[in-house]
Design an enzyme around this catalytic site. Structure first.
Site, PDB file in Angstrom:
ATOM      1  N   THR B  40       0.862  -1.189   0.000  1.00  0.00           N
ATOM      2  CA  THR B  40       0.000   0.000   0.000  1.00  0.00           C
ATOM      3  C   THR B  40       0.883   1.219   0.000  1.00  0.00           C
ATOM      4  O   THR B  40       2.033   1.144   0.424  1.00  0.00           O
ATOM      5  CB  THR B  40      -0.839   0.033   1.290  1.00  0.00           C
ATOM      6  N   ASP B  56      -3.570   4.836  -2.148  1.00  0.00           N
ATOM      7  CA  ASP B  56      -3.803   4.192  -3.440  1.00  0.00           C
ATOM      8  C   ASP B  56      -5.002   3.265  -3.268  1.00  0.00           C
ATOM      9  O   ASP B  56      -5.635   3.253  -2.207  1.00  0.00           O
ATOM     10  CB  ASP B  56      -2.551   3.420  -3.869  1.00  0.00           C
ATOM     11  N   ARG B  58      -5.106  -0.246  -4.478  1.00  0.00           N
ATOM     12  CA  ARG B  58      -4.887  -1.646  -4.852  1.00  0.00           C
ATOM     13  C   ARG B  58      -4.809  -2.519  -3.605  1.00  0.00           C
ATOM     14  O   ARG B  58      -4.060  -2.217  -2.669  1.00  0.00           O
ATOM     15  CB  ARG B  58      -3.591  -1.774  -5.655  1.00  0.00           C
ATOM     16  N   LYS B  72      -9.222   2.676   1.076  1.00  0.00           N
ATOM     17  CA  LYS B  72      -8.301   2.544   2.210  1.00  0.00           C
ATOM     18  C   LYS B  72      -8.424   3.683   3.200  1.00  0.00           C
ATOM     19  O   LYS B  72      -7.759   3.675   4.238  1.00  0.00           O
ATOM     20  CB  LYS B  72      -6.855   2.479   1.713  1.00  0.00           C
ATOM     21  N   GLY B  86      -1.579  -2.729   5.647  1.00  0.00           N
ATOM     22  CA  GLY B  86      -1.415  -3.974   6.374  1.00  0.00           C
ATOM     23  C   GLY B  86      -2.501  -4.946   5.959  1.00  0.00           C
ATOM     24  O   GLY B  86      -3.020  -4.884   4.864  1.00  0.00           O
ATOM     25  N   SER B 168       4.138  -0.278   1.830  1.00  0.00           N
ATOM     26  CA  SER B 168       5.316  -0.684   1.053  1.00  0.00           C
ATOM     27  C   SER B 168       5.772   0.428   0.130  1.00  0.00           C
ATOM     28  O   SER B 168       6.945   0.492  -0.240  1.00  0.00           O
ATOM     29  CB  SER B 168       4.991  -1.941   0.250  1.00  0.00           C
ATOM     30  N   ASP B 205       6.129   1.134  -6.859  1.00  0.00           N
ATOM     31  CA  ASP B 205       5.992   0.018  -5.932  1.00  0.00           C
ATOM     32  C   ASP B 205       5.003  -0.980  -6.504  1.00  0.00           C
ATOM     33  O   ASP B 205       3.919  -0.612  -6.934  1.00  0.00           O
ATOM     34  CB  ASP B 205       5.515   0.533  -4.567  1.00  0.00           C
ATOM     35  N   SER B 208       1.463  -1.274  -4.737  1.00  0.00           N
ATOM     36  CA  SER B 208       0.487  -0.177  -4.818  1.00  0.00           C
ATOM     37  C   SER B 208       0.114   0.039  -6.258  1.00  0.00           C
ATOM     38  O   SER B 208       0.936  -0.165  -7.163  1.00  0.00           O
ATOM     39  CB  SER B 208       1.063   1.115  -4.263  1.00  0.00           C
TER      40      SER B 208
END
Lengths: 235, 274
Positions: B40, B56, B58, B72, B86, B168, B205, B208
């Site tokens: 994330t 984001d 995803r 999120k 998480g 991440s 990343d 994400s």
């Protein structure tokens, strides 16, 4: 609930089949300040006297009409501290229902759960029944609703009801004045007139409290200024 | 004589039979499953009039994208929102629970919730679970004492910061913030910076991706800009999308209802009798 010494219930049957403690609780309610509720076609109004023990009490700090959820309000007659405890429990139950089902609790469900709590205190060890009767006003998918809950845990749906000191006069007055197609504002006027019937002294925005809920489904306690407006209209 | 109880515990309580099996498997060389990466990018920053949160959209299940457009940014109170990184279930459950507690608290006190209250309720819960509730949160809001932004780690430690990133993609987003953040940003500058930071996470990343969600909280007002930016639109080979030109002829129509049509009549319940 209850000390380990008192695992037996203090509320026991009398030979005539009555629960005397509950009768006494109803007497406590009957000597409390008058409160009433009226269900209109497009909303519900609840109102109560707010007689303070002395002129030195800061009346802004006393609020007898409370929210249970954004669309359900409640008023009582009887012992204030018992009311506080019930309001706290009811709010928690409403919130738990909301968390579990992700929908606002229907009025009937909340009334039922509150009534269950009150009944538990008539059948548990070391506790006494609550010394309050509640008038629960709410507006949900089923429309406007008004419920009365007694210390025994029994509940009734009313079109209009009163509790407390002046109950018989108030109920007679309401029976005469109530009409099925009453609108919310008419109901508020009728509520004020009913309170006025048995009022000792001068009625003003400082010694009554009014709460209402309309089709917008938001329960609100009226401000003293709004009560003054309604009082002026009634004169 | 009945063949009962192969795996029913003798007297109730936890059965430790499977623990023995797990130990035996590990001894034989089986690697126990590792934690799934958080995957994330969530950020927050304090601007002139309040707080801006970004995330984001995803959700990943190992190497697979489980949800291309998940939410999120979670609601905590009318003036407080929380981004969660998480395990999705952990962040959802913990923010839901604390949001519920905050609502009850508001009824009792008659006041708006404070960000520090949400922070303390969250960190106490996470600490008591010793990091097993895998929720890394960015909590932001505006209350009577002003705008606040906090980060909360899965073990229960917290930071109070003017700008924060988690997940991440946090390093990619933090590089943008460190380069371009300054105090006293306006609303548009703040939104632009947050979008840039999230995009940096989305593009650099793996965990994400998809769209950018933004939430702007100011005194007395909040704006939830769902899918504020969609830098990864679905593209089709033909710009018109798919269309089937050759129509099939309908020869005959027969409709068979698979489910019975049930008529529901409401019976109004009677009120209780004393």
């Amino acid at each position: 609930m209850g000390d380990s010494q008192y695992s037996f219930s203090l509320t026991t049957f009398s030979p005539s089949g009555k629960l005397v403690q509950i009768e006494h609780a109803l007497t406590a309610v009957g000597s409390g300040q008058t409160s009433l509720g009226i269900k209109a076609s497009n909303g519900v109004v609840i109102a109560t006297e707010k007689k303070l023990p002395s002129i030195l009490v800061d009346e802004a700090s006393v609020q007898k009409i409370q929210h249970l959820t954004p669309n359900i309000g409640v008023v009582y007659s009887g012992m204030g501290p018992d009311f506080r405890v019930l309001v706290r429990k009811s709010r928690k139950q409403a919130e738990q229902y909301n968390r579990l089902y992700k929908e606002p609790i229907p009025v009937t469900q909340l009334v039922r759960e509150t009534a269950t709590v009150m009944q538990e205190f008539t059948q548990s060890g070391g506790v006494r029944p609550f010394g309050v009767s509640l008038l629960v006003a709410g507006y949900d998918d089923k429309g406007p609703q008004l419920y009365q809950v007694d210390p025994s845990g029994s509940y009734f749906s009313w079109k209009a009801s009163a509790m407390g000191k002046n109950v018989s006069n108030a109920k007679t007055f309401l029976e005469k004045r109530y009409t099925e197609d009453m609108e919310l504002d008419d109901a508020i006027h009728t509520a004020i007139l009913t309170l006025k019937e048995g009022f000792e002294g001068e009625i003003s925005s400082k010694n009554i409290e009014i709460g209402k809920i309309g089709a917008d489904k938001i329960f609100r306690v009226l401000t003293p200024a709004e009560i003054d407006d309604y009082l002026a209209e009634v004169e | 004589m009945s063949q009962s109880s192969y795996d029913v515990p003798a007297k109730g309580g936890f059965s430790f039979d499977l623990c023995k099996r797990n130990d035996m498997l590990i001894q034989k060389g089986l690697k126990s499953p590792s934690f799934l990466k958080t995957g994330t990018t969530i950020v927050g920053l304090i601007f002139k009039d309040g707080v801006i949160l970004g995330a984001d959209t995803r959700a990943t299940e190992g190497p697979i994208v489980a949800d291309k457009n998940c939410e999120k940014i979670h609601y905590m109170a009318p003036n407080i929102y929380c981004c969660g990184a998480g395990t999705a279930a952990d962040t959802e459950a913990v923010t839901d629970m604390v949001s519920s507690q905050l609502r009850l608290h508001r009824y009792q006190t008659g006041r708006d919730s404070r960000v520090i209250t949400a922070l303390t309720l969250l960190k106490k819960h996470l600490f008591s679970y010793q990091g097993h509730v895998s929720a890394a949160l960015v909590l932001g809001g505006v209350d009577i004492t002003g705008p606040h932004l906090h980060t909360i780690y899965p073990h229960g430690s917290t930071d109070t910061l003017p700008f924060a990133t988690m997940g991440s993609g946090s390093l990619a987003a933090m590089s943008v913030f460190e380069a371009k953040y300054k105090e006293g940003l306006t609303r548009d500058e703040g939104i632009k910076l947050v979008a840039e930071a999230i995009c940096s996470g989305i593009f650099n990343d793996l965990g994400s991706g998809s769209n950018v969600d933004i939430c702007v909280i100011t005194k007395g007002n909040k704006e939830y800009l769902r899918n504020y930016m969609e830098p990864n639109p679905r593209t089709y080979v033909s710009s018109n999308g798919y269309s089937f030109t050759k129509k099939t002829e309908v020869l005959r129509t027969k409709i068979t209802p698979l489910m019975e049509r049930v008529e529901i009549t409401e019976v109004t319940g009677e009120a209780m009798e004393e």
